[in-house]
Design an enzyme around this catalytic site. Sequence first.
Site, PDB file in Angstrom:
ATOM      1  N   ASP A  49       0.811  -1.218   0.000  1.00  0.00           N
ATOM      2  CA  ASP A  49       0.000   0.000   0.000  1.00  0.00           C
ATOM      3  C   ASP A  49       0.845   1.269   0.000  1.00  0.00           C
ATOM      4  OD1 ASP A  49       1.029  -0.080   2.533  1.00  0.00           O
ATOM      5  OD2 ASP A  49      -0.872   0.251   3.575  1.00  0.00           O
ATOM      6  N   HIS A 101      16.520  28.040   3.438  1.00  0.00           N
ATOM      7  CA  HIS A 101      15.802  29.098   2.721  1.00  0.00           C
ATOM      8  C   HIS A 101      15.763  30.387   3.540  1.00  0.00           C
ATOM      9  CE1 HIS A 101      13.208  30.698  -0.344  1.00  0.00           C
ATOM     10  NE2 HIS A 101      12.261  30.990   0.536  1.00  0.00           N
ATOM     11  N   LYS A 159      11.322  42.554  -7.152  1.00  0.00           N
ATOM     12  CA  LYS A 159      10.258  41.825  -7.852  1.00  0.00           C
ATOM     13  C   LYS A 159       8.999  41.812  -7.004  1.00  0.00           C
ATOM     14  CE  LYS A 159      10.968  37.188  -6.049  1.00  0.00           C
ATOM     15  NZ  LYS A 159      11.403  35.824  -6.268  1.00  0.00           N
ATOM     16  N   ASP A 180      13.503  26.754  -8.524  1.00  0.00           N
ATOM     17  CA  ASP A 180      12.344  25.863  -8.623  1.00  0.00           C
ATOM     18  C   ASP A 180      11.838  25.835 -10.066  1.00  0.00           C
ATOM     19  OD1 ASP A 180      10.113  24.334  -8.254  1.00  0.00           O
ATOM     20  OD2 ASP A 180       9.291  25.498  -6.613  1.00  0.00           O
TER      21      ASP A 180
END
Length: 309
Positions: free
Chosen positions: A37, A130, A192, A222
């Site tokens: 499973d 990050h 930005k 990304d």
Amino acid sequence: MRGYKIFSGTANLEFSKKISQYLSLPLSEASIKRFSDGEISVQVGESVRGKDVFVVQPTCAPANINLMELLILTDALKRSSASSITAVVPYFGYARQDRKAAPRVPITAKLVANMMQTAGINRIITMDLHAGQIQGFFDIPVDNLYGSIAFTEYVLSKNLANPIVASPDVGGVARARALAKKLGVDMVIVDKRREKANESEVMNVIGEVEGKDVILVDDMIDTAGTIVKASKVFKERGATSVIAFCTHPVLSGAAYDNLALGYLDELIVTDTIPLKEESKFIKVLSVAPLFGEVIRRVYHNESVNGLFV
């Protein structure tokens, strides 16, 4: 000495093998399988009683599976009487949600930190979080390494005529400034506005790039939307060339299509995450020896900071 062992999850086995080769220490045996499973089954194949154990497992895509693998392997090692368990997480996933930036949203970086500590992890070794404050989400030691140590050597080897470092957003200014200081060059910033996740619109460039060889620096890439749009603006403003350094090549969605647009001359990444596919635009620098040296120093209680001064 108690001795130490290195185990690897399945997320980036080649990276683990490189660390093993650097330390001249074979990877220890652990069977990681799946039930029908999809549940993860782990069995440690050798004694770890009284040993300091290092588990190498980035929590990259598929993030849920790789994170659970790390937690389950940790639980197995803890129940096998390991003296200490250090998670070597070259890429720390779920880090982009690190604060309440909007109403009714989670802080996944803190949630994952709690899960890791609850599982029994005693220390974290990672690279280019990050956001630096994520270290404070843990109540255990966190060694946050810097990918710029590999990037600096590569930039110097290219002998760029007129280099300048650029941050693709305000949040990455500290990272870009550190590299600019090492190289002894100036820095510019891209302003930005992000309308929604994984989409960005470059609004302005703070600084002059005409006639410059621009070096974009970020912690991850990304969809490549931000980097490519920034590169386009730099070229429109007279930049001679644009190369990008990104530690973690997440490269999801339309990333490879964006890179193929040609605004970015070269993308340099590390091997913290395995590449989904090869590309003529991408060069990979290995940071496995750096992680191997940090593992050795942590075990022998030597300074890690000495690697970066």
